[in-house]
Design a protein around this motif. Structure first.
Motif: not given
Ligand SMILES: NC(=O)C1=CN([C@@H]2O[C@H](COP(=O)(O)OP(=O)(O)OC[C@H]3O[C@@H](n4cnc5c(N)ncnc54)[C@H](O)[C@@H]3O)[C@@H](O)[C@H]2O)C=CC1
Ligand SMILES: N/C(=C\C=C\C(=O)O)C(=O)O
Length: 488
Positions: A87-88, A160-161, A179-181, A187-188
């Motif tokens: 799913e991810l 991943y990061l 804070k993801p992009s 996915t976050a």
């Protein structure tokens, strides 16, 4: 939903263990079609205040747990990420444009591994003790979590990061605001759905979505966030450094690269050519570790170039779900235009484009023709001073140039402002040690690329960053050290 009206995936912030809607939203695009498919919260100061409050409340209990207890939670998170792998991976591939194959085999497995790795490594740290018997003294160090960690991650390897930062931060007992992009937030958000089941208490991991200038700066400038871990571009790192300077924040900055591959005449080309195609074009060339300057010893230059171009032409660009594709779509229209502009500049300077952009034809299904695709592009006859040889392009573009001597190639490889990763190809072990030592590069892979040992320091020299991450380095960064002296 009215007939004909498009349905979007709508994300929410995750603060204090709860999903919370936002007042305004940003459009997020599917890079393979160029269509908006998702709405990302456009958070700001208010959401950061709420996240700080939640992280502050959660800190005393979480930081008081034993490393063993925290390790159990991280291992459960790793299990849950593994159980949701498919799913991810589907979501990461759609959101980022990368191939489903890469998301399945690299991004998501490594995200699970990040939790499992720090679940283990947190159990093995020791502190130091020294003695001064003549003064009846002993001294020892203790480490304590720093507090609320601010984590800012980029769009190229989203989960991943992000997990490479969250895992060591919470393992060491901190609470986090991540804070993801804004370009790749899905996915976050999916990770947030796993936290409760894994036993992560409310407020330990808070994820706030939105743009850098708005919510990113609110996080970086918040006085109660003493530490920022950032991966992204050098100009943004400069801005983060400025904003955090008045607070003397701890900073870890993982930035870009202009990574050389140095190929000596005794290299095994059977292995070197496919590996260098991969190191140039993996993830559409959107990895800070990707090769973008290939220096080849003159005696094998023509042969290398011919075989390298042949192999690059076989590096298949396809829609992300095509399991035979090696490369998917670039992240955004603006980024695609930026990468293409480097190829135009090279041509204007008199360089030759041997394959890819402006030379070969890209064939795509009708529904993907507005997607952000580009062919792997090889440039030659380019001067070391050209912007294509100096600046981070961060796309599927690589330059190939000849060199004569070891001394000369080291000097040329070191002649850029970056110093992140290099590869050296040779069968002469003495030469490999000599060259690796002289390269201004935080990482040197010889006769291979991107084999990661998570225990050891990862990070760059010069404009490629400040600080290192890895088992001990991440622990050092996410904790404060104190020296205690006891007179007995
Ligand atoms: N690890 C790397 O080496 C990466 C390098 N890049 C390079 O950066 C270029 C631009 O890509 P961007 O997405 O714009 O990278 P960026 O550095 O602007 O974005 C990375 C992260 O920082 C955040 N951010 C941006 N401005 C901020 C600010 N003022 N304060 C706090 N956070 C902020 C973004 O929202 C994102 O989460 C790429 O073309 C590429 O050359 C991009 C991503 C990763
Ligand atoms: N930091 C980046 C890649 C890291 C890879 C790794 O830790 O294995 C990047 O591309 O920004």
């Amino acid at each position: 939903m009215a007939a004909g009206k498009k349905e979007f995936l709508v994300l929410e912030n995750f603060i204090g263990g709860k999903f919370l809607p936002c007042n305004s939203y940003l459009d997020s695009y599917d890079p393979s079609t160029g269509e908006v498919y998702c709405k990302v919260p456009n958070s700001g100061k208010e959401e950061i205040e709420a996240a700080v409050e939640a992280a502050r409340e959660a800190f005393p209990a979480w930081s008081s747990r034993s490393p063993q207890e925290r390790s159990l939670v991280l291992n459960r998170l790793a299990d849950l990420v593994e159980q949701s792998l498919e799913e991810l991976a589907q979501a990461e591939s759609k959101d980022q444009g990368k191939t489903l194959t890469l998301a399945r085999t690299m991004d998501i497995p490594r995200s699970a591994q990040n939790f499992r790795f720090f679940a283990s490594s947190i159990l093995h740290h020791m502190t130091e003790c020294t003695q001064m018997d003549h003064l009846s003294c002993m001294h020892y160090t203790v480490r304590t979590p720093v507090g609320i960690a601010g984590l800012i991650s980029p769009w190229n390897l989203p989960l991943y990061l992000l997990t490479w930062k969250i895992a060591p931060a919470i393992a060491a007992g901190n609470t986090v605001i991540a804070k993801p992009s804004e370009l790749t937030s899905v996915t976050a958000w999916m990770l947030c759905k796993l936290l409760d089941k894994a036993g992560v208490p409310p407020g330990v991991i808070n994820i706030v979505f939105g743009t850098g200038p708005r919510v990113g700066e609110a996080l970086v400038s918040h006085p109660e966030v003493p530490l920022i871990s950032f991966t992204g571009s050098q100009p943004t790192a400069e801005r983060i450094t400025q904003i955090s300077a008045p607070h003397c924040k701890k900073l870890s900055l993982e930035l870009g690269g202009k990574n050389p591959a140095i190929i000596f005449e005794d290299a095994n080309l059977e292995e070197c050519i496919p590996a260098t195609v991969r190191s140039s074009f993996a993830n559409q060339g959107e990895i800070c570790l990707c090769t973008s300057r290939i220096f080849v010893q003159r005696s094998i230059y023509s042969e290398f170039l011919k075989r390298f171009v042949e192999a690059s032409k076989k590096w298949k660009v396809g829609i992300p779900s095509d399991l035979s594709a090696n490369m998917g779509a670039l992240i955004s229209k603006a980024h695609l235009e930026k990468v293409r502009s480097y190829v135009r500049k090279a041509r204007a300077e008199g360089a030759q484009i041997l394959c890819g952009e402006s030379v070969d034809q890209l064939s795509l299904p009708l529904r993907n023709q507005a997607g952000y695709f580009m062919l792997p592009t090889v440039i030659t006859d380019v001067k070391d001073e050209s912007c294509c040889m100096k600046e981070e392009i961060f796309g599927p573009v690589t330059c190939v140039v000849p060199f004569d001597s070891e001394e000369e190639v080291i000097k040329r490889a070191n002649s850029v402002k970056y110093g992140l990763a290099a590869t050296v190809w040779s069968n002469n072990v003495g030469r490999i040690h000599r060259v690796a030592k002289k390269l201004q590069s935080g990482l040197v892979w010889t006769n291979c690329w991107l084999i990661r040992e998570l225990n050891l320091p990862f990070g760059g020299m010069k404009s490629s960053g400040i600080g290192r991450e890895g088992a001990k380095d991440s622990y050092d960064f996410f904790t404060e050290i104190k020296t205690i002296t006891i007179k007995h």
